[in-house]
Design an enzyme around this catalytic site. Structure first.
Site, PDB file in Angstrom:
ATOM      1  N   LEU A 139       6.584  90.995  21.298  1.00  0.00           N
ATOM      2  CA  LEU A 139       7.852  90.449  20.827  1.00  0.00           C
ATOM      3  C   LEU A 139       8.956  91.440  20.523  1.00  0.00           C
ATOM      4  CD1 LEU A 139       6.560  87.665  18.357  1.00  0.00           C
ATOM      5  CD2 LEU A 139       7.297  87.287  20.737  1.00  0.00           C
ATOM      6  N   GLY A 190      -0.494  92.102  15.031  1.00  0.00           N
ATOM      7  CA  GLY A 190       0.864  92.384  14.786  1.00  0.00           C
ATOM      8  C   GLY A 190       1.491  91.363  15.631  1.00  0.00           C
ATOM      9  N   ASP A 191       2.497  91.700  16.438  1.00  0.00           N
ATOM     10  CA  ASP A 191       3.371  90.796  17.226  1.00  0.00           C
ATOM     11  C   ASP A 191       2.992  90.730  18.848  1.00  0.00           C
ATOM     12  OD1 ASP A 191       4.416  93.390  17.467  1.00  0.00           O
ATOM     13  OD2 ASP A 191       6.436  92.625  17.565  1.00  0.00           O
ATOM     14  N   GLU A 192       1.642  91.444  19.095  1.00  0.00           N
ATOM     15  CA  GLU A 192       1.176  91.420  20.454  1.00  0.00           C
ATOM     16  C   GLU A 192       0.358  90.221  20.702  1.00  0.00           C
ATOM     17  OE1 GLU A 192       0.643  95.590  22.136  1.00  0.00           O
ATOM     18  OE2 GLU A 192      -1.322  94.773  21.946  1.00  0.00           O
TER      19      GLU A 192
END
Length: 305
Positions: free
Chosen positions: A178, A219-221
């Site tokens: 993201l 995380g944002d992955e």
């Protein structure tokens, strides 16, 4: 001999009391069937299935099964064993009087082959099964989003590669990161970041096909595993829709909204690599190329979209 007769009577009474205690216990349901119809059952069995005393007497065993298929399958598997003098044991889902479904551990044995009578013991193991399912789910799914985690992704990726080779189709491993996520958490806090990740996870899941996988790396992955692709253009169409979906505003608690985008790197099997580790490394490298090139795009073999 009066003394011996008295001792025999006492022994018989003890056996009868022991048998009654075993049959009328409160833990294990017991039912005697003749031609798969209840001749007798104890209180525990009636309570397990939500019936009152005597309500199951004379009823067909089919009443307790989910459907005709499960009833017939159990009969086909169990009764040849019972007829051969062997016990039969299994675990299956069955139905209570109120329609709710429970897991039952059941064991049966033939008690009168001539009369076609069998005895079955049943134990409600629903709680145990649900706990095992929760443990299994926790081991293979991300706690925040409910998406498959790395462990389950690895299993599915290996399966997809094998399946892709047999069908001669492409498999796309897409690494999605993201853009702007840290700014959201810096401004609105980590709770807002969690809400954002949950919304994005749902959008990604809704945007792929039923045989594809969306997993969270951490995380944002995220990782998208797109299977049964006929060509690269098919993958591009899916990712274009996902980029648009991710970019839509996300409502946050207390009336705030957030906007993020996504950078996606793609590696194809068998064109780019044939093993899972190599595909993930290539997709990761491609994703960072997107980051450096302006974000909010995907890279397909070096071509930015």
């Amino acid at each position: 001999d009066v003394t011996e007769l008295h001792q025999v009577r006492q022994a018989l009474q003890t056996v009868n009391r022991t048998q009654a205690a075993m049959l009328d216990n409160e833990l294990i349901g017991i039912v005697r069937l003749k031609d798969r119809r209840a001749v007798w059952c104890n209180r525990a069995l009636a309570e397990v299935f939500g019936y009152g005393p005597g309500e199951l007497d004379g009823q067909p065993a089919r009443l307790l099964y989910l459907d005709d298929a499960s009833y017939e399958a159990l009969g086909a598997a169990a009764y040849p064993e019972l007829s051969a003098g062997r016990p039969y044991r299994t675990q299956l889902r069955m139905r209570r009087r109120d329609g709710s479904v429970i897991w039952v551990d059941m064991s049966g044995a033939m008690v009168s082959p001539e009369q076609g009578e069998s005895m079955w013991m049943m134990l409600d193991i629903t709680t145990m099964k649900e706990h095992a399912e929760r443990v299994q789910r926790a081991a293979h799914h991300d706690a925040l989003t409910g998406l498959p985690n790395r462990s389950l992704l690895s299993e599915r990726l290996e399966h997809a590669l094998t399946h892709g080779r047999s069908l001669n189709t492409l498999v796309a491993v897409c690494l999605l990161d993201l853009d702007g996520f840290k700014a959201v958490t810096d401004q609105h806090g980590h709770a807002a970041g969690d809400e954002l990740l949950q919304v994005i996870a749902r959008r990604l899941q809704d945007g792929v096909r039923g045989h594809d996988t969306v997993a969270r790396q951490g995380g944002d992955e995220f990782v998208l595993l797109l299977t049964r692709l006929q060509n690269r253009q098919e993958c591009g169409q899916i990712l274009s829709r996902l980029l648009a979906s991710v970019a839509e505003p996300v409502p946050l608690p207390q009336g705030a909204t957030a906007r993020v985008s996504a950078s996606i790197g793609i590696a194809y099997a068998p064109d780019d690599a044939r093993d899972a580790e190599a595909l993930l490394k290539l997709a990761d490298r491609a994703m960072y190329d997107v980051k450096r090139g302006g974000k909010n795009a995907f890279v397909d073999s070096g071509v930015t979209h």
